[in-house]
Scaffold this motif. Structure first.
Motif, mmCIF file in Angstrom:
data_model
loop_
_atom_site.group_PDB
_atom_site.id
_atom_site.type_symbol
_atom_site.label_atom_id
_atom_site.label_comp_id
_atom_site.label_asym_id
_atom_site.label_seq_id
_atom_site.Cartn_x
_atom_site.Cartn_y
_atom_site.Cartn_z
ATOM 1 N N MET A 92 1.007 -6.233 17.612
ATOM 2 C CA MET A 92 0.197 -6.153 16.393
ATOM 3 C C MET A 92 0.602 -4.940 15.564
ATOM 4 O O MET A 92 0.641 -5.005 14.327
ATOM 5 C CB MET A 92 -1.291 -6.083 16.757
ATOM 6 N N THR A 93 0.927 -3.846 16.233
ATOM 7 C CA THR A 93 1.380 -2.656 15.517
ATOM 8 C C THR A 93 2.671 -2.931 14.767
ATOM 9 O O THR A 93 2.819 -2.576 13.588
ATOM 10 C CB THR A 93 1.594 -1.490 16.505
ATOM 11 N N ILE A 94 3.619 -3.573 15.459
ATOM 12 C CA ILE A 94 4.881 -3.924 14.808
ATOM 13 C C ILE A 94 4.631 -4.863 13.639
ATOM 14 O O ILE A 94 5.178 -4.697 12.547
ATOM 15 C CB ILE A 94 5.846 -4.565 15.825
ATOM 16 N N ALA A 95 3.772 -5.887 13.865
ATOM 17 C CA ALA A 95 3.473 -6.856 12.806
ATOM 18 C C ALA A 95 2.818 -6.169 11.610
ATOM 19 O O ALA A 95 3.166 -6.438 10.451
ATOM 20 C CB ALA A 95 2.556 -7.955 13.343
ATOM 21 N N ARG A 106 -0.901 -7.496 3.736
ATOM 22 C CA ARG A 106 -1.623 -6.871 4.839
ATOM 23 C C ARG A 106 -2.384 -7.930 5.627
ATOM 24 O O ARG A 106 -3.127 -8.725 5.069
ATOM 25 C CB ARG A 106 -2.594 -5.819 4.307
ATOM 26 N N GLY A 107 -2.178 -7.944 6.936
ATOM 27 C CA GLY A 107 -2.863 -8.911 7.785
ATOM 28 C C GLY A 107 -2.218 -10.280 7.826
ATOM 29 O O GLY A 107 -2.701 -11.167 8.534
ATOM 30 N N THR A 228 -2.755 -18.867 0.098
ATOM 31 C CA THR A 228 -4.128 -18.382 -0.031
ATOM 32 C C THR A 228 -4.216 -16.869 -0.168
ATOM 33 O O THR A 228 -5.317 -16.317 -0.179
ATOM 34 C CB THR A 228 -4.958 -18.831 1.190
ATOM 35 N N SER A 229 -3.073 -16.198 -0.258
ATOM 36 C CA SER A 229 -3.051 -14.739 -0.378
ATOM 37 C C SER A 229 -2.448 -14.336 -1.716
ATOM 38 O O SER A 229 -1.619 -15.049 -2.273
ATOM 39 C CB SER A 229 -2.224 -14.113 0.753
ATOM 40 N N ASN A 230 -2.871 -13.183 -2.213
ATOM 41 C CA ASN A 230 -2.249 -12.627 -3.411
ATOM 42 C C ASN A 230 -0.848 -12.138 -3.081
ATOM 43 O O ASN A 230 -0.610 -11.569 -2.012
ATOM 44 C CB ASN A 230 -3.074 -11.461 -3.957
ATOM 45 N N ARG A 231 0.077 -12.364 -3.974
ATOM 46 C CA ARG A 231 1.440 -11.871 -3.816
ATOM 47 C C ARG A 231 1.810 -11.051 -5.041
ATOM 48 O O ARG A 231 1.156 -11.132 -6.089
ATOM 49 C CB ARG A 231 2.426 -13.045 -3.635
ATOM 50 N N VAL A 232 2.885 -10.278 -4.938
ATOM 51 C CA VAL A 232 3.286 -9.405 -6.036
ATOM 52 C C VAL A 232 3.616 -10.203 -7.287
ATOM 53 O O VAL A 232 3.444 -9.727 -8.409
ATOM 54 C CB VAL A 232 4.482 -8.527 -5.603
ATOM 55 N N TYR A 233 4.064 -11.450 -7.129
ATOM 56 C CA TYR A 233 4.494 -12.257 -8.269
ATOM 57 C C TYR A 233 3.437 -13.246 -8.744
ATOM 58 O O TYR A 233 3.645 -13.933 -9.736
ATOM 59 C CB TYR A 233 5.788 -13.010 -7.911
ATOM 60 N N LEU A 271 -11.095 -22.910 10.729
ATOM 61 C CA LEU A 271 -10.003 -21.941 10.852
ATOM 62 C C LEU A 271 -10.571 -20.563 11.186
ATOM 63 O O LEU A 271 -11.590 -20.150 10.620
ATOM 64 C CB LEU A 271 -9.208 -21.853 9.546
ATOM 65 N N PRO A 272 -9.955 -19.844 12.120
ATOM 66 C CA PRO A 272 -10.480 -18.521 12.486
ATOM 67 C C PRO A 272 -10.364 -17.540 11.345
ATOM 68 O O PRO A 272 -9.410 -17.566 10.566
ATOM 69 C CB PRO A 272 -9.591 -18.110 13.671
ATOM 70 N N GLY A 273 -11.355 -16.673 11.231
ATOM 71 C CA GLY A 273 -11.309 -15.622 10.227
ATOM 72 C C GLY A 273 -10.732 -14.347 10.820
ATOM 73 O O GLY A 273 -10.691 -14.168 12.043
ATOM 74 N N PHE A 274 -10.286 -13.452 9.966
ATOM 75 C CA PHE A 274 -9.705 -12.198 10.448
ATOM 76 C C PHE A 274 -9.862 -11.137 9.382
ATOM 77 O O PHE A 274 -9.537 -11.346 8.218
ATOM 78 C CB PHE A 274 -8.229 -12.390 10.786
ATOM 79 N N ASN A 275 -10.363 -9.986 9.804
ATOM 80 C CA ASN A 275 -10.522 -8.834 8.915
ATOM 81 C C ASN A 275 -9.666 -7.695 9.448
ATOM 82 O O ASN A 275 -9.900 -7.211 10.565
ATOM 83 C CB ASN A 275 -11.984 -8.399 8.862
ATOM 84 N N PRO A 276 -8.636 -7.263 8.694
ATOM 85 C CA PRO A 276 -7.766 -6.183 9.185
ATOM 86 C C PRO A 276 -8.518 -4.912 9.560
ATOM 87 O O PRO A 276 -8.067 -4.151 10.407
ATOM 88 C CB PRO A 276 -6.824 -5.936 8.003
ATOM 89 N N ASP A 277 -9.694 -4.708 8.953
ATOM 90 C CA ASP A 277 -10.460 -3.499 9.247
ATOM 91 C C ASP A 277 -11.103 -3.537 10.624
ATOM 92 O O ASP A 277 -11.590 -2.519 11.116
ATOM 93 C CB ASP A 277 -11.547 -3.295 8.183
#
Length: 620
Positions: A92-95, A106-107, A228-233, A271-277
């Motif tokens: 997870m640290t590497i990821a 992130r995440g 479903t995620s924001n990207r730079v573009y 679908l499982p949820g996940f919060n990086p915090d």
């Protein structure tokens, strides 16, 4: 008879004595044997007792040892769980560190891991297989460690070279993970998650079941999280659009079973949820440490190659970072793209030593333009420069003219630099938030146009230029280049380097000989309204329609030639400007009557060859 009796008596006595003697002897031997047996039995009993005591002692020792083994086994299970947790935290640290290279992801690896495990669980994977796919999902993007940050975070469309760098992250990831055996097939998720079910993916173009199942699962999970995620573009897509895209790709881009399961999980909100915090403090701290280590390593590597050894300008990677920082400070000015004309020919004719001298002299003149300038060598014969004080088109044009004049003066007055010529593309910096790679793209477009105007030219790509302006400018530049080729005296070099332009040139010369009057040249170009690329089938069909439309309206003194996959050239003689305009209108009108693809536009540009100045550039 007394004597007979006496003899019988003596005989009986002797018999009795003999019997008694035998009995006594037998009793003696029996007694000796008994004593021996008793002694041996006693010794045996003692040995049995001793062995029993030893067995009891060994049993006690075995019981104690068994207890130790049970405790050791329990400790091993605890340690194994701890190792699994440490492995998960390490991965997870590497990821997280990889995700941190891209500020918008992130995440991402954690979500892909959990989505993949959810899909695999529906497919009946065992607990051990689910653990493995979680690990594999976490590391599927590990190859991005080798992709430059300015490519990962580029807001605009990637160039073909940058896109190849992005695609190479799959191979790089596979190479990094291929020798790790503790997790089964760990490398396949990294290497094959961009393969498409219909065989159109990369890196190997695998199809259907040729793609490992784990990679097929991670592929659809990765695509879902990307959408479903924001990207730079771009911003994230709406949920209904995401579902529409998944359904569209089901069976083509995505594995049908995995995609169908994902759609069902979405529909059922499972679908499982996940919060990086929510990650443990250990993982967060380890991520920060590893990120700093990698950043320091990259900084150290950059320090070793900050300057281009030949020209003394900044190296590409370091230079782009410095220019980006300078843009953040000033928020004004212009980006210049300098390209040495015919540099390959210089190396071939005058040698590489001379080519190096040309590069050094061109860089020297760039650095001497103004005091406040940042220059980096971007390619083998290309330089990028940031001039913060050139904050208007007039200032930028004045700098370009000054530079081209200096280069022209060098080439005219120094025979050793007789072939030195430089073209320039320019684009303005409007705010401190402008991204250098976007500005470079605009400067490159301007450089392309400048190249069409001829050696030692420049072009300014203004802020008010739309995508249509870019197309119109490019088309005009294409036509100007064709006209220059027609007027070029070096036909042999033209035939070798640009056979299409040479064919147009020869046809124009023949038509001018036959007609005697001035002739007009028109370049037709097909383009999608949204700026996308036409596929091969559509391109062929549309070009056939355009060719037939031109053929229907060819006059006696007209010649039509295919110039490129999306362009036709029409040479017209014996008509005045009004007649030429009518012919073009008939052709375009006929094209639109036949063509059903309403999203396709026809652009055209026309020039009179006797005076090669563009008098019209239009879009129908």
């Amino acid at each position: 008879h007394r004597s007979e009796i006496t003899d019988l008596f003596d005989k009986d006595v002797r018999i009795q004595i003999a019997v008694l003697s035998v009995c006594y002897i037998a009793l003696y031997f029996a007694t000796v044997l008994y004593r021996r047996i008793c002694n041996e039995n006693a010794v045996f009993n003692d040995e049995v007792e001793r062995q029993k005591e030893e067995l009891f002692q060994q049993a006690e020792e075995l019981e104690a040892l068994n207890g130790e083994l049970n405790r050791y086994s329990e400790d091993l299970l605890v340690k194994n769980d701890q190792l699994k947790e440490m492995a998960m935290q390490t991965i997870m640290t590497i990821a997280n560190t990889i995700d941190a290279k891209d500020e918008y992801t992130r995440g991402h690896s954690r979500r892909v891991s959990e989505y993949s495990a959810a899909i695999a669980a529906e497919m009946g994977f065992s607990e051990e297989e689910l653990r493995d796919i979680r690990f594999t999902g976490l590391l599927h993007d590990i190859g991005k460690i080798g992709v430059p940050d300015n490519v990962l975070n580029k807001p605009g469309r990637l160039t073909s070279e940058e896109y190849q760098l992005m695609k190479d992250h799959t191979v790089t990831g596979g190479e990094i993970l291929k020798d790790i055996t503790m997790i089964k097939d760990l490398d396949i998720g990294a290497k094959y998650h961009h393969e498409h079910y219909d065989g159109t993916g990369y890196p190997e173009g695998l199809r259907g079941d040729e793609i490992p199942l784990t990679a097929r699962i991670i592929g659809v999970a990765d695509a879902y999280d990307a959408m479903t995620s924001n990207r730079v573009y771009r911003r994230h897509l709406p949920q209904d659009k995401v579902i529409e895209e998944l359904k569209k790709g089901n069976g083509t881009q995505f594995d049908p079973k995995a995609c169908s399961i994902l759609l069902r999980l979405i529909e059922e909100n499972r679908l499982p949820g996940f919060n990086p915090d929510d990650e443990s403090i250990e993982v967060k701290q380890a991520t920060q440490i590893l990120t700093r280590v990698i950043d320091k390593a990259e900084e150290a590597a950059l320090e070793d190659m900050q300057l281009d050894e030949l020209t003394g300008t900044l190296s590409r990677e370091h230079g782009m970072k410095v220019i980006q920082n300078e843009i953040g400070k000033h928020g004004t000015g212009s980006i210049f793209a300098f390209d040495i004309d015919n540099f390959r020919r210089v190396n071939e004719k005058k040698g590489f030593v001379t080519g190096d001298r040309y590069l050094s002299r061109a860089a020297e003149e760039i650095k001497s333009l103004v005091k406040d300038i940042t220059v980096c060598r971007f390619g083998s014969d290309e330089f990028i420069a940031y001039l913060p004080d050139a904050d208007s088109e007039e200032d930028a044009v004045r700098m370009a003219e000054k530079y081209i004049a200096a280069i022209r003066d060098i080439s005219l007055n120094d025979p050793s630099y007789s072939m030195l010529s430089v073209s320039i593309g320019i684009t303005p910096v409007s705010t401190e938030k402008d991204r250098i790679m976007v500005l470079y793209e605009n400067a490159s477009k301007a450089l392309f146009v400048a190249k069409q105007y001829g050696e030692g030219s420049f072009f300014y790509h203004g802020l008010d230029m739309s995508e249509e302006d870019d197309v119109a400018v490019a088309n005009s530049a294409d036509l100007r280049y064709i006209v220059d080729c027609i007027n070029s005296p070096d036909k042999e070099s033209l035939q070798e380097s640009f056979p299409e332009a040479y064919a147009v040139s020869e046809a124009a010369r023949e038509l001018m000989k036959e007609n005697g009057d001035d002739i007009y040249i028109t370049l037709f170009t097909l383009r999608l309204k949204d700026g996308d690329q036409l596929n091969t089938v559509s391109r062929t069909e549309l070009m056939d329609i355009l060719e037939r439309s031109i053929g229907k309206h060819l006059e006696k003194c007209c010649v039509a030639l295919k110039y490129s996959n999306l362009q036709h050239v029409l040479l017209i003689g014996g008509l005045d400007e009004g007649g030429v305009r009518q012919t073009i209108n008939k052709i375009t009108a006929d094209f639109y009557r036949v063509n059903t693809a309403r999203e396709v536009e026809v652009h055209y540009d026309t020039a009179e060859l006797a005076k090669p100045l563009l008098f019209e550039a239009g879009k129908v």
